[in-house]
Design a protein around this motif. Structure first.
Motif, mmCIF file in Angstrom:
data_model
loop_
_atom_site.group_PDB
_atom_site.id
_atom_site.type_symbol
_atom_site.label_atom_id
_atom_site.label_comp_id
_atom_site.label_asym_id
_atom_site.label_seq_id
_atom_site.Cartn_x
_atom_site.Cartn_y
_atom_site.Cartn_z
ATOM 1 N N ALA A 122 0.826 -1.205 0.000
ATOM 2 C CA ALA A 122 0.000 0.000 0.000
ATOM 3 C C ALA A 122 0.861 1.257 0.000
ATOM 4 O O ALA A 122 0.584 2.219 -0.713
ATOM 5 N N TYR A 123 1.927 1.253 0.787
ATOM 6 C CA TYR A 123 2.788 2.429 0.867
ATOM 7 C C TYR A 123 3.437 2.752 -0.466
ATOM 8 O O TYR A 123 3.433 3.891 -0.934
ATOM 9 N N PHE A 124 4.009 1.741 -1.114
ATOM 10 C CA PHE A 124 4.699 2.018 -2.380
ATOM 11 C C PHE A 124 3.721 2.347 -3.488
ATOM 12 O O PHE A 124 4.003 3.148 -4.370
ATOM 13 N N GLU A 125 2.540 1.761 -3.427
ATOM 14 C CA GLU A 125 1.521 2.093 -4.432
ATOM 15 C C GLU A 125 1.102 3.545 -4.270
ATOM 16 O O GLU A 125 0.989 4.293 -5.230
ATOM 17 N N ARG A 126 0.883 3.932 -3.010
ATOM 18 C CA ARG A 126 0.492 5.305 -2.695
ATOM 19 C C ARG A 126 1.542 6.289 -3.171
ATOM 20 O O ARG A 126 1.231 7.415 -3.559
ATOM 21 N N THR A 127 2.817 5.902 -3.102
ATOM 22 C CA THR A 127 3.886 6.822 -3.464
ATOM 23 C C THR A 127 4.411 6.549 -4.868
ATOM 24 O O THR A 127 5.503 6.985 -5.231
ATOM 25 N N GLY A 128 3.637 5.793 -5.625
ATOM 26 C CA GLY A 128 3.893 5.674 -7.057
ATOM 27 C C GLY A 128 5.052 4.818 -7.497
ATOM 28 O O GLY A 128 5.584 5.027 -8.589
ATOM 29 N N ARG A 129 5.475 3.848 -6.713
ATOM 30 C CA ARG A 129 6.611 3.029 -7.138
ATOM 31 C C ARG A 129 6.218 1.563 -7.211
ATOM 32 O O ARG A 129 5.488 1.058 -6.379
ATOM 33 N N GLN A 130 6.766 0.921 -8.234
ATOM 34 C CA GLN A 130 6.517 -0.506 -8.398
ATOM 35 C C GLN A 130 7.551 -1.278 -7.619
ATOM 36 O O GLN A 130 8.743 -1.053 -7.801
ATOM 37 N N VAL A 131 7.114 -2.168 -6.753
ATOM 38 C CA VAL A 131 8.062 -2.982 -6.000
ATOM 39 C C VAL A 131 7.598 -4.423 -5.979
ATOM 40 O O VAL A 131 6.418 -4.711 -6.175
ATOM 41 N N GLU A 132 8.548 -5.304 -5.731
ATOM 42 C CA GLU A 132 8.185 -6.682 -5.432
ATOM 43 C C GLU A 132 8.270 -6.835 -3.925
ATOM 44 O O GLU A 132 9.302 -6.562 -3.334
ATOM 45 N N VAL A 133 7.184 -7.218 -3.319
ATOM 46 C CA VAL A 133 7.164 -7.387 -1.871
ATOM 47 C C VAL A 133 7.484 -8.842 -1.554
ATOM 48 O O VAL A 133 6.810 -9.749 -2.017
ATOM 49 N N ILE A 134 8.548 -9.032 -0.783
ATOM 50 C CA ILE A 134 8.944 -10.389 -0.401
ATOM 51 C C ILE A 134 8.635 -10.562 1.079
ATOM 52 O O ILE A 134 9.234 -9.896 1.930
ATOM 53 N N GLU A 135 7.685 -11.432 1.368
ATOM 54 C CA GLU A 135 7.301 -11.604 2.764
ATOM 55 C C GLU A 135 8.266 -12.549 3.461
ATOM 56 O O GLU A 135 8.527 -13.646 2.989
ATOM 57 N N VAL A 136 8.832 -12.095 4.574
ATOM 58 C CA VAL A 136 9.648 -12.959 5.421
ATOM 59 C C VAL A 136 9.035 -12.950 6.807
ATOM 60 O O VAL A 136 8.295 -12.026 7.158
ATOM 61 N N ARG A 137 9.330 -13.987 7.581
ATOM 62 C CA ARG A 137 8.644 -14.095 8.867
ATOM 63 C C ARG A 137 9.462 -13.580 10.039
ATOM 64 O O ARG A 137 8.915 -13.308 11.105
ATOM 65 N N GLY A 138 10.785 -13.459 9.873
ATOM 66 C CA GLY A 138 11.594 -12.974 10.987
ATOM 67 C C GLY A 138 12.890 -12.361 10.503
ATOM 68 O O GLY A 138 13.254 -12.491 9.344
ATOM 69 N N SER A 139 13.579 -11.656 11.404
ATOM 70 C CA SER A 139 14.900 -11.064 11.140
ATOM 71 C C SER A 139 15.015 -10.520 9.726
ATOM 72 O O SER A 139 15.854 -10.935 8.930
ATOM 73 N N VAL A 140 14.191 -9.575 9.443
ATOM 74 C CA VAL A 140 14.115 -9.045 8.083
ATOM 75 C C VAL A 140 15.394 -8.296 7.695
ATOM 76 O O VAL A 140 15.678 -8.094 6.513
ATOM 77 N N GLU A 141 16.225 -7.908 8.704
ATOM 78 C CA GLU A 141 17.456 -7.168 8.410
ATOM 79 C C GLU A 141 18.414 -7.947 7.523
ATOM 80 O O GLU A 141 19.238 -7.384 6.814
ATOM 81 N N ILE A 142 18.354 -9.279 7.594
ATOM 82 C CA ILE A 142 19.279 -10.107 6.810
ATOM 83 C C ILE A 142 19.062 -9.923 5.316
ATOM 84 O O ILE A 142 19.992 -9.954 4.529
ATOM 85 N N ALA A 143 17.800 -9.713 4.939
ATOM 86 C CA ALA A 143 17.424 -9.773 3.518
ATOM 87 C C ALA A 143 18.292 -8.898 2.609
ATOM 88 O O ALA A 143 18.856 -9.385 1.630
ATOM 89 N N PRO A 144 18.430 -7.606 2.914
ATOM 90 C CA PRO A 144 19.256 -6.799 2.009
ATOM 91 C C PRO A 144 20.740 -7.116 2.144
ATOM 92 O O PRO A 144 21.502 -6.867 1.215
ATOM 93 N N LEU A 145 21.148 -7.685 3.265
ATOM 94 C CA LEU A 145 22.566 -7.965 3.463
ATOM 95 C C LEU A 145 23.034 -9.146 2.622
ATOM 96 O O LEU A 145 24.185 -9.206 2.207
ATOM 97 N N VAL A 146 22.138 -10.091 2.388
ATOM 98 C CA VAL A 146 22.531 -11.260 1.598
ATOM 99 C C VAL A 146 21.960 -11.218 0.186
ATOM 100 O O VAL A 146 22.095 -12.161 -0.571
ATOM 101 N N GLY A 147 21.316 -10.124 -0.166
ATOM 102 C CA GLY A 147 20.869 -9.967 -1.548
ATOM 103 C C GLY A 147 19.494 -10.513 -1.854
ATOM 104 O O GLY A 147 19.140 -10.658 -3.033
ATOM 105 N N LEU A 148 18.687 -10.821 -0.824
ATOM 106 C CA LEU A 148 17.320 -11.266 -1.117
ATOM 107 C C LEU A 148 16.476 -10.087 -1.590
ATOM 108 O O LEU A 148 15.519 -10.240 -2.342
ATOM 109 N N ALA A 149 16.821 -8.897 -1.098
ATOM 110 C CA ALA A 149 16.049 -7.705 -1.456
ATOM 111 C C ALA A 149 16.971 -6.506 -1.429
ATOM 112 O O ALA A 149 18.076 -6.573 -0.875
#
Lengths: 222, 408
Positions: free
Chosen positions: A132-159
């Motif tokens: 909803a946030y990115f749609e509201r602000t006009g950007r196309q994103v792929e939302v990847i749902e993770v269940r915990g420790s979301v900080e890892i995702a950009p560090l290992v290249g998931l997002a």
């Protein structure tokens, strides 16, 4: 059976970050919280004038929506994400956190991914809020749902980035992440089942009034 | 092999079906006492026609095409179809018209217990009785139906769909953004929006607190005190008068006045109501006055009605009588006749002629007692061909008419 069918009120409160604040509020409402404050594994505390059941935060709206709990205390982040059919009665003022979009301090690929690939990947435990946030602000994103420790995702290249709830900001900092955008401020809210709201109106309004007074005092109105 | 059925649909098996039929008959019976007559309308209607009633066709979700390429929808409720029917077939009929129904409707909701995509509604439409007289009758009929169904603890929430907009307009405030928050049940958001407006504190207080008022007639005074210049005197006077009428019907104690009540469907023009029961966490149904609807089908006139969600009612009843959910189902007065299909058809016939329910099985069927219990039957008769048939009861007393039938 407690909840709707009983005479008293049943309140669902979240374990975790909001738990202490809830206990302070329950003290102010006249409940004996010694049992809750003990180390016991018990989840249901029956008593007068209300019973309390503790659970994981994301389950609070479910119990309240179905009426097995008349009232619940839950963060606005959870409410916004699950959009349950409940009455949102009061901002309790405590547990303030920010919902933010963050990316790595160095090696920030978010903007490049957006420009050259058309969309960036955002990891989060809050897929609906994020979309909803990115749609509201006009950007196309792929939302990847993770269940915990979301900080890892950009560090290992998931997002390329993440959307998460931030309190002090220490977790982000320690993982080399920086807040790029602020999405919302989330505090604890008092919610009520739609039927309990009518059938136990007097008792619920009384709790609301006391809670509002408590909020206005120690924690300041927001 | 698994044969899936669409999400939000169910197969209803005999035991549940019997209970739903029984419940439906009690509801229709109560409606009949008020002079409501049962009608049926097509399950599929032209989308274009339903849209005359409401631009969103009241939330119709399932569409089909006919052989001419016309778009049909599965009806999402019965109110618009009945309005169409009344405008078409009762053009010159003197009022009032009273119709009731027990019918399936279709919406693509998130399926859960008591909320299916194909769901059963029981309701009434009262056409041609304006204002409070009509509202009061319909609420009274609703109470009668819930009593007939056996629901002991229900309450009806009653509000006025126009009250809040009148209040806002009277105070010179735009109602839309506030109504949006009320519709979302978000009182925190409502206060936030009010906080952003630059209006006197008394007015903000009225707009924040009046929708929170609910209870008995004492809320009327409280509302008027808070309301100030907001134009709610008329709406409050109407509700007060409604309360008096409901007293005459003997149902005033079942009603909770709720000044913040809003209903989702867009066609309500006056009083609105919802049904609550402590045994169920969601509303059991609702309705209201919709004076503009029939005019859209060419026969202007006042109308008011409600719809009950029968499956939810059924669940609430079961929960209210919780103890009946424990233990085994009661056995019915029926006879399992072993050999009733082949060895001694006449015996089965004699039993049926005495008004008994007969479940006939082939001679030699094993474990007749267990089978009878499974099928909820209290009696077992076994045909022996030459000698007299044997008779045993699974539980309870023997039935003399069965004894007599065996003698012959």
């Amino acid at each position: 059976m407690t909840g709707l069918a009983g005479d008293g009120l049943q309140i669902a409160i979240p374990q975790g970050a909001l738990f202490e604040g809830c206990l302070d509020l329950l003290d102010a409402l006249g409940m004996d919280t010694s049992g809750l404050r003990s180390d016991s594994r018990k989840l249901l505390y029956e008593g007068e004038p209300f019973s309390v059941v503790t659970m994981r935060p994301s389950d609070v709206p479910t119990y309240v929506e179905h009426g097995t709990a008349d009232l619940g205390i839950v963060g606005k982040d959870v409410l916004a994400e699950y959009n349950p059919r409940v009455y949102e009665l009061l901002d309790l003022g405590f547990g303030a956190c920010r919902m933010v979009f963050a990316t790595p301090a160095e090696h920030d690929h978010a903007r490049q991914a957006q420009r050259r690939l058309g969309e960036m990947r955002v990891a989060t435990k809050y897929p609906r809020t994020t979309a909803a946030y990115f749609e509201r602000t006009g950007r196309q994103v792929e939302v990847i749902e993770v269940r915990g420790s979301v900080e890892i995702a950009p560090l290992v290249g998931l997002a390329e980035g993440l959307v998460d709830l931030v309190a002090t900001g220490r977790t982000l900092e320690e993982n080399g992440l920086v807040v790029r955008e602020e999405i919302a401020t989330c505090t604890a809210r008092l919610i009520a089942n739609e039927v309990s709201h009518k059938l136990k109106g007097g008792a619920i309004d009384a709790i609301c009034a006391s809670a509002r007074a408590w909020t206005g005092g120690e924690h300041g109105a927001s | 092999m698994i044969h899936p059925i669409p999400p939000g649909t169910r197969d209803i098996l005999p035991e549940e079906k019997l209970e739903l039929r029984d419940l439906g008959e009690k509801l229709l019976g109560a409606f009949a006492q008020f002079g409501y007559r049962e009608v049926a309308t097509p399950t599929m209607e032209y989308e274009g026609v339903l849209e005359r009633g409401d631009e969103w066709a009241a939330g119709a979700s399932y569409r089909l095409f006919d052989e001419q390429g016309q778009v049909l929808v599965l009806r999402p409720d019965m109110t618009i179809p009945i309005a169409r029917m009344a405008a078409l077939r009762y053009v010159d009929a003197p009022p009032p018209l009273r119709f009731c129904y027990l019918a399936l409707a279709y919406r693509s909701v998130q399926p859960r217990r008591g909320q299916q995509r194909e769901f059963l509604q029981a309701g009434v439409e009262l056409i041609g009785v304006p204002g409070l007289a009509g509202d009061a009758e319909v609420i009274a009929a609703l109470c009668q139906a819930l009593d007939a169904a056996g629901l002991g603890e229900f309450r009806i929430g009653v509000g006025d769909g126009t009250l809040y907009s009148s209040l806002a307009r009277g105070l010179g405030v735009e109602a839309e953004p506030l109504l949006e928050k009320l519709a979302e049940r978000d009182f925190v958001g409502l206060e936030r929006v009010l906080g952003d407006l630059e209006i006197p504190a008394g007015q903000a207080r009225a707009l924040a607190e009046i929708p929170r008022l609910r209870g008995g007639p004492d809320v009327f005074e409280a509302a008027l005190e808070l309301g100030g210049e907001g134009r709610i005197d008329e709406a409050i006077a109407r509700l007060r008068e409604l309360n008096d009428l409901l007293g005459d019907y003997g149902v005033a104690d079942r009603v909770i006045f709720d000044l913040g009540l809003l209903r989702e469907l867009g066609y309500y023009t006056g009083a609105i109501f919802e049904v609550y029961d402590p045994a169920f966490g969601f509303t059991l149904g609702g309705g209201g006055r919709y004076d503009d609807l029939l005019g859209r089908f060419g026969k202007p006139g006042p109308a008011v009605g409600f719809a009950l969600l029968v499956e939810r009612l059924h669940i609430a009843l079961a929960e209210e009588h919780e103890e009946t959910l424990e233990g085994e189902a009661e056995l019915r007065e029926g006879v399992l006749v072993v050999g009733g299909l082949d060895r001694d058809v006449e015996l089965a016939r004699r039993l049926r002629e005495r008004g008994l329910t007969v479940d006939a099985v082939l001679a030699g069927t094993p474990d007749p007692r267990g089978l009878a219990r499974d099928r909820g039957l209290r009696h077992v008769v076994t045909a022996t061909g030459s000698a007299r048939a044997t008779y045993e009861v699974v539980s309870g007393e023997r039935d003399p008419s069965i004894e007599a039938a065996i003698e012959l």
